[in-house]
Design a protein around this motif. Structure first.
Motif, PDB file in Angstrom:
ATOM      1  N   MET A 234      -0.994   2.419 -10.477  1.00  0.00           N
ATOM      2  CA  MET A 234      -2.081   2.537  -9.525  1.00  0.00           C
ATOM      3  C   MET A 234      -1.601   2.392  -8.099  1.00  0.00           C
ATOM      4  SD  MET A 234      -4.270  -0.985  -9.885  1.00  0.00           S
ATOM      5  CE  MET A 234      -5.554  -0.229  -8.895  1.00  0.00           C
ATOM      6  N   THR A 235      -2.451   2.832  -7.169  1.00  0.00           N
ATOM      7  CA  THR A 235      -2.189   2.717  -5.729  1.00  0.00           C
ATOM      8  C   THR A 235      -3.452   2.181  -5.070  1.00  0.00           C
ATOM      9  OG1 THR A 235      -2.846   5.038  -5.504  1.00  0.00           O
ATOM     10  CG2 THR A 235      -0.478   4.570  -5.615  1.00  0.00           C
ATOM     11  N   TYR A 236      -3.270   1.657  -3.851  1.00  0.00           N
ATOM     12  CA  TYR A 236      -4.381   0.983  -3.174  1.00  0.00           C
ATOM     13  C   TYR A 236      -4.141   1.012  -1.669  1.00  0.00           C
ATOM     14  CZ  TYR A 236      -7.060  -3.053  -1.448  1.00  0.00           C
ATOM     15  OH  TYR A 236      -7.888  -3.885  -0.740  1.00  0.00           O
TER      16      TYR A 236
ATOM     17  N   ALA B 123       5.407  -3.951  -8.462  1.00  0.00           N
ATOM     18  CA  ALA B 123       5.229  -2.865  -7.492  1.00  0.00           C
ATOM     19  C   ALA B 123       6.583  -2.373  -7.013  1.00  0.00           C
ATOM     20  CB  ALA B 123       4.401  -3.348  -6.304  1.00  0.00           C
ATOM     21  N   VAL B 124       6.761  -1.042  -6.946  1.00  0.00           N
ATOM     22  CA  VAL B 124       8.013  -0.443  -6.483  1.00  0.00           C
ATOM     23  C   VAL B 124       7.703   0.608  -5.416  1.00  0.00           C
ATOM     24  CG1 VAL B 124       9.209  -0.834  -8.670  1.00  0.00           C
ATOM     25  CG2 VAL B 124       7.991   1.312  -8.310  1.00  0.00           C
ATOM     26  N   SER B 125       8.684   0.892  -4.582  1.00  0.00           N
ATOM     27  CA  SER B 125       8.528   1.870  -3.513  1.00  0.00           C
ATOM     28  C   SER B 125       8.130   3.231  -4.088  1.00  0.00           C
ATOM     29  CB  SER B 125       9.830   2.009  -2.727  1.00  0.00           C
ATOM     30  OG  SER B 125       9.818   3.187  -1.933  1.00  0.00           O
ATOM     31  N   ALA B 126       7.021   3.759  -3.624  1.00  0.00           N
ATOM     32  CA  ALA B 126       6.551   5.055  -4.103  1.00  0.00           C
ATOM     33  C   ALA B 126       7.517   6.164  -3.712  1.00  0.00           C
ATOM     34  CB  ALA B 126       5.159   5.340  -3.544  1.00  0.00           C
ATOM     35  N   GLU B 127       8.018   6.104  -2.503  1.00  0.00           N
ATOM     36  CA  GLU B 127       8.927   7.143  -2.015  1.00  0.00           C
ATOM     37  C   GLU B 127      10.205   7.174  -2.842  1.00  0.00           C
ATOM     38  OE1 GLU B 127      11.085   8.550   2.168  1.00  0.00           O
ATOM     39  OE2 GLU B 127      10.053   6.618   2.037  1.00  0.00           O
ATOM     40  N   GLU B 128      10.753   6.004  -3.145  1.00  0.00           N
ATOM     41  CA  GLU B 128      12.014   5.949  -3.890  1.00  0.00           C
ATOM     42  C   GLU B 128      11.831   6.377  -5.344  1.00  0.00           C
ATOM     43  OE1 GLU B 128      14.035   2.324  -1.281  1.00  0.00           O
ATOM     44  OE2 GLU B 128      13.317   1.946  -3.324  1.00  0.00           O
TER      45      GLU B 128
ATOM     46  N   SER C 184       0.815  -1.213   0.000  1.00  0.00           N
ATOM     47  CA  SER C 184       0.000   0.000   0.000  1.00  0.00           C
ATOM     48  C   SER C 184       0.853   1.269   0.000  1.00  0.00           C
ATOM     49  CB  SER C 184      -0.956   0.010   1.197  1.00  0.00           C
ATOM     50  OG  SER C 184      -0.244  -0.083   2.419  1.00  0.00           O
ATOM     51  N   ALA C 185       2.180   1.125   0.140  1.00  0.00           N
ATOM     52  CA  ALA C 185       3.092   2.264   0.019  1.00  0.00           C
ATOM     53  C   ALA C 185       3.877   2.194  -1.288  1.00  0.00           C
ATOM     54  CB  ALA C 185       4.045   2.311   1.205  1.00  0.00           C
ATOM     55  N   SER C 186       3.333   1.456  -2.254  1.00  0.00           N
ATOM     56  CA  SER C 186       4.021   1.243  -3.531  1.00  0.00           C
ATOM     57  C   SER C 186       3.204   1.772  -4.697  1.00  0.00           C
ATOM     58  CB  SER C 186       4.265  -0.255  -3.751  1.00  0.00           C
ATOM     59  OG  SER C 186       5.075  -0.801  -2.740  1.00  0.00           O
ATOM     60  N   PHE C 187       3.925   2.118  -5.768  1.00  0.00           N
ATOM     61  CA  PHE C 187       3.290   2.331  -7.065  1.00  0.00           C
ATOM     62  C   PHE C 187       3.278   0.987  -7.771  1.00  0.00           C
ATOM     63  CE2 PHE C 187       5.110   6.794  -6.759  1.00  0.00           C
ATOM     64  CZ  PHE C 187       3.897   7.406  -6.554  1.00  0.00           C
ATOM     65  N   ALA C 188       2.132   0.598  -8.279  1.00  0.00           N
ATOM     66  CA  ALA C 188       2.020  -0.670  -8.999  1.00  0.00           C
ATOM     67  C   ALA C 188       1.811  -0.383 -10.483  1.00  0.00           C
ATOM     68  CB  ALA C 188       0.865  -1.493  -8.460  1.00  0.00           C
TER      69      ALA C 188
ATOM     70  N   GLU D  73       8.561  -5.886  -6.789  1.00  0.00           N
ATOM     71  CA  GLU D  73       7.890  -7.068  -6.257  1.00  0.00           C
ATOM     72  C   GLU D  73       6.717  -7.472  -7.151  1.00  0.00           C
ATOM     73  OE1 GLU D  73       6.570  -5.722  -2.454  1.00  0.00           O
ATOM     74  OE2 GLU D  73       8.489  -6.144  -1.467  1.00  0.00           O
ATOM     75  N   GLU D  74       6.383  -8.763  -7.063  1.00  0.00           N
ATOM     76  CA  GLU D  74       5.166  -9.215  -7.715  1.00  0.00           C
ATOM     77  C   GLU D  74       3.963  -8.610  -7.008  1.00  0.00           C
ATOM     78  OE1 GLU D  74       4.666 -13.360  -8.459  1.00  0.00           O
ATOM     79  OE2 GLU D  74       6.811 -13.715  -8.654  1.00  0.00           O
ATOM     80  N   LEU D  75       2.899  -8.384  -7.761  1.00  0.00           N
ATOM     81  CA  LEU D  75       1.700  -7.787  -7.172  1.00  0.00           C
ATOM     82  C   LEU D  75       1.004  -8.784  -6.260  1.00  0.00           C
ATOM     83  CD1 LEU D  75       0.258  -5.864 -10.233  1.00  0.00           C
ATOM     84  CD2 LEU D  75       1.782  -5.051  -8.448  1.00  0.00           C
ATOM     85  N   ASN D  76       0.588  -8.300  -5.099  1.00  0.00           N
ATOM     86  CA  ASN D  76      -0.063  -9.148  -4.102  1.00  0.00           C
ATOM     87  C   ASN D  76      -1.432  -9.598  -4.592  1.00  0.00           C
ATOM     88  OD1 ASN D  76      -0.911 -10.389  -1.781  1.00  0.00           O
ATOM     89  ND2 ASN D  76      -1.377  -8.493  -0.693  1.00  0.00           N
ATOM     90  N   THR D  77      -1.677 -10.905  -4.529  1.00  0.00           N
ATOM     91  CA  THR D  77      -2.974 -11.439  -4.948  1.00  0.00           C
ATOM     92  C   THR D  77      -3.621 -12.265  -3.842  1.00  0.00           C
ATOM     93  OG1 THR D  77      -1.913 -13.411  -5.883  1.00  0.00           O
ATOM     94  CG2 THR D  77      -2.272 -11.550  -7.367  1.00  0.00           C
ATOM     95  N   GLU D  78      -3.087 -12.196  -2.625  1.00  0.00           N
ATOM     96  CA  GLU D  78      -3.582 -13.047  -1.547  1.00  0.00           C
ATOM     97  C   GLU D  78      -4.931 -12.571  -1.014  1.00  0.00           C
ATOM     98  OE1 GLU D  78      -0.696 -13.329   1.506  1.00  0.00           O
ATOM     99  OE2 GLU D  78       0.854 -14.180   0.220  1.00  0.00           O
ATOM    100  N   ASN D  79      -5.816 -13.539  -0.790  1.00  0.00           N
ATOM    101  CA  ASN D  79      -7.100 -13.292  -0.114  1.00  0.00           C
ATOM    102  C   ASN D  79      -7.953 -12.227  -0.793  1.00  0.00           C
ATOM    103  OD1 ASN D  79      -6.371 -15.131   1.949  1.00  0.00           O
ATOM    104  ND2 ASN D  79      -5.173 -13.516   2.952  1.00  0.00           N
ATOM    105  N   ASN D  80      -7.850 -12.169  -2.123  1.00  0.00           N
ATOM    106  CA  ASN D  80      -8.659 -11.196  -2.874  1.00  0.00           C
ATOM    107  C   ASN D  80      -8.448  -9.767  -2.388  1.00  0.00           C
ATOM    108  OD1 ASN D  80      -9.775 -12.977  -4.648  1.00  0.00           O
ATOM    109  ND2 ASN D  80     -11.568 -13.399  -3.388  1.00  0.00           N
ATOM    110  N   LYS D  81      -7.239  -9.465  -1.963  1.00  0.00           N
ATOM    111  CA  LYS D  81      -6.928  -8.109  -1.529  1.00  0.00           C
ATOM    112  C   LYS D  81      -5.732  -7.596  -2.320  1.00  0.00           C
ATOM    113  CE  LYS D  81      -8.712  -8.363   3.198  1.00  0.00           C
ATOM    114  NZ  LYS D  81      -8.403  -8.186   4.625  1.00  0.00           N
ATOM    115  N   GLY D  82      -5.434  -6.333  -2.114  1.00  0.00           N
ATOM    116  CA  GLY D  82      -4.254  -5.768  -2.732  1.00  0.00           C
ATOM    117  C   GLY D  82      -4.534  -5.200  -4.105  1.00  0.00           C
ATOM    118  N   ILE D  83      -3.489  -4.650  -4.698  1.00  0.00           N
ATOM    119  CA  ILE D  83      -3.596  -3.926  -5.959  1.00  0.00           C
ATOM    120  C   ILE D  83      -4.103  -4.806  -7.089  1.00  0.00           C
ATOM    121  CG2 ILE D  83      -2.174  -2.807  -7.709  1.00  0.00           C
ATOM    122  CD1 ILE D  83      -0.521  -1.658  -5.362  1.00  0.00           C
TER     123      ILE D  83
END
Length: 367
Positions: free
Chosen positions: A48-50, A68-73, A37-41, A109-119
Motif C-alpha cells: 500500500m501507499t499513503y 516500508a521500502v523506497s518505491a523508486e528503488e 509517503s514515498a515508500s511501498f509498505a 523501515e518499520e511502519l510509521n505509527t506516530e500521531n495516528n498518521k501514516g500507512i
C-alpha cells in the motif's frame, strides 16, 4: 517490528508484483511531505501507499513481511529485471530481492505509527471494515461513470474546498458545481451516508472500478473484485441544498440548439491546442453568432491559437467555455441543448446515463 528472522523461499511472479505496485503508485508522494509517503509498505500480505489525501492498497498473498521500502528503488529494480519470477527474503532491516542474476539489498523501515498518521494507521482503519461494513454498489459501472462525469464541473479554487469536491448522496444523486456550471447524475441509492470527495481523488477511484464502498474515520473506502482498495479523505462542509440546485437545473421554455454533424471533428482538432498537464485545466471556447458556431482554443506554452467554424441553425448569440473531455462525453449522448428564454443558461441532458449539465452563459454565478 521488523522481522529478525530470515524468511526464505518467498517467490512471486515479477509481473504480478509489478502490477500490484503500479496499482498503488497513485498514493505515492515523491516530495515525501509525510514520513514514508514515498515508500511501498507491505503489511498483512498487502502492498500500500499513503499521502494523507489518498491511500491505495492491493493484495500480494505471496509476500509475508512487514515494512516500508523506497518505491523508486524497488520499482526501478523490478522494471529492469528480465526473469518472470523473483525471490524475496528479509534479514532484519534489509529486504533481499533476486531476479535472475541480479540482486538488490533494500533498506526497510518499520511502519510509521506516530500521531495516528501514516500507512500503519490506514491499514488499522481498514481492518475495522468487517465484511458487513462493506456495502455493495448496485450498478458499479454507472456509479464510476457518474463520479468521473461529475468531476468536470468541480472548481480548482482551493479557497472553497467544497466546490473542489463531488457530492455523493445516499439517494443516488452525484453532484458538482463551481458556481458557473452544475452537474447532477442520478443513479441507484448507496448504502452509506452522504459524503464529499475531492475531484482529484475521484480520478484514482474510478481506475479500480469499485463495486463496494464503506466510510470510517473521515475516509471513504472503495474496493473492487480483485481486492484493490482506494481510500480518500472526505471533506467536511455543506454542499448546496437540493432545492437550490433544482432551481438551477430547471429551464424555462426557450430555444433548442442542435449542434452540426461535424462538431466531433471540430472538437478533436481544437482539443489539441487546449491540452494541459491536468485535465481540469483544459477548456475550449464555443461562440454562436449570426448562424455560425465557432470553437477556439489557445496552446499553453506557445500561445498558438486555433479556430474552427460551421453553420448552425440558430440566430441567437451566445458563448461559453467547456472542458473538451466533458463535451466529448456529452456528445456521445446528445447533440442538442436547451437555452432558457432569457439566454442566461443552457442545459444538456443525458437520457441514457441519467445526467443533467447546466452551464451559465454570462459572467454571473449560476448557483
Amino acid at each position: 517490528m521488523l522481522s529478525t528472522v530470515k524468511l526464505l523461499n518467498m517467490k512471486i511472479s515479477k509481473e504480478k508484483l509489478q502490477k500490484a505496485l503500479e496499482i498503488v503508485k497513485p498514493g505515492l508522494d515523491t516530495k515525501e511531505e509525510l514520513d514514508q509517503s514515498a515508500s511501498f509498505a507491505f503489511i498483512d500480505r498487502r502492498v500500500m501507499t499513503y499521502n494523507d489525501k489518498i491511500s491505495v492498497s492491493h493484495p500480494v498473498d505471496e509476500v509475508a513481511f512487514e515494512g516500508a521500502v523506497s518505491a523508486e528503488e524497488l520499482y526501478g529494480f523490478l522494471s529492469k529485471g528480465s526473469r518472470t519470477e523473483v525471490d524475496i527474503s528479509v534479514d532484519g532491516p534489509e529486504l533481499h530481492i533476486k531476479c535472475g542474476r541480479s540482486k538488490v539489498w533494500l533498506k526497510m523501515e518499520e511502519l510509521n505509527t506516530e500521531n495516528n498518521k501514516g500507512i500503519k494507521y490506514i491499514i488499522d482503519d481498514q481492518k475495522l471494515l468487517a465484511s458487513k461494513k462493506w456495502k455493495k454498489i448496485t450498478n458499479s459501472e454507472l456509479f464510476s461513470k457518474h463520479l468521473l462525469f461529475a468531476t468536470q464541473a468541480c472548481s480548482t479554487d482551493m479557497t472553497e474546498l467544497v466546490l473542489t469536491c463531488v457530492n455523493v448522496k445516499k439517494d443516488g444523486k452525484i453532484q458538482s458545481t463551481d458556481k458557473f456550471r452544475v452537474i447532477q447524475c442520478i443513479g441507484d441509492p448507496i448504502l452509506v451516508n452522504d459524503f464529499l470527495i475531492p475531484a482529484r481523488a475521484v480520478l484514482e477511484v474510478v481506475k479500480i472500478q469499485p463495486n463496494k464502498i464503506a466510510i470510517s474515520g473521515g475516509w471513504v473506502h472503495f474496493k473492487n473484485e480483485e481486492g484493490s482498495v482506494v481510500s480518500a479523505r472526505t471533506v467536511d462542509g455543506d454542499f448546496f441544498n437540493q432545492k437550490r440546485l433544482d432551481g438551477v437545473l430547471q429551464i424555462q421554455s426557450g430555444s433548442k440548439i442542435r449542434f452540426p454533424k461535424n462538431i466531433d471533428d471540430m472538437l478533436q482538432r481544437t482539443h489539441q491546442f487546449a491540452k494541459r498537464d491536468f485535465v481540469f485545466d483544459e477548456s475550449v471556447e464555443i461562440s454562436i453568432s449570426k448562424g455560425k458556431i465557432k470553437m477556439s482554443a489557445t496552446a499553453a506554452v506557445t500561445k498558438s491559437r486555433i479556430e474552427d467554424s460551421a453553420r448552425i441553425e440558430i440566430q441567437k448569440d451566445l458563448s461559453f467555455w467547456i472542458s473538451p473531455s466533458l463535451f466529448t462525453e456529452v456528445l456521445k449522448e446528445t447533440r442538442t441543448c436547451l437555452m432558457d428564454k432569457e439566454g442566461r443558461k443552457a442545459k444538456f441532458i443525458g437520457v441514457e446515463s441519467n445526467w443533467e449539465y447546466v452551464i451559465f452563459l454570462g459572467s454571473n454565478d449560476v448557483v
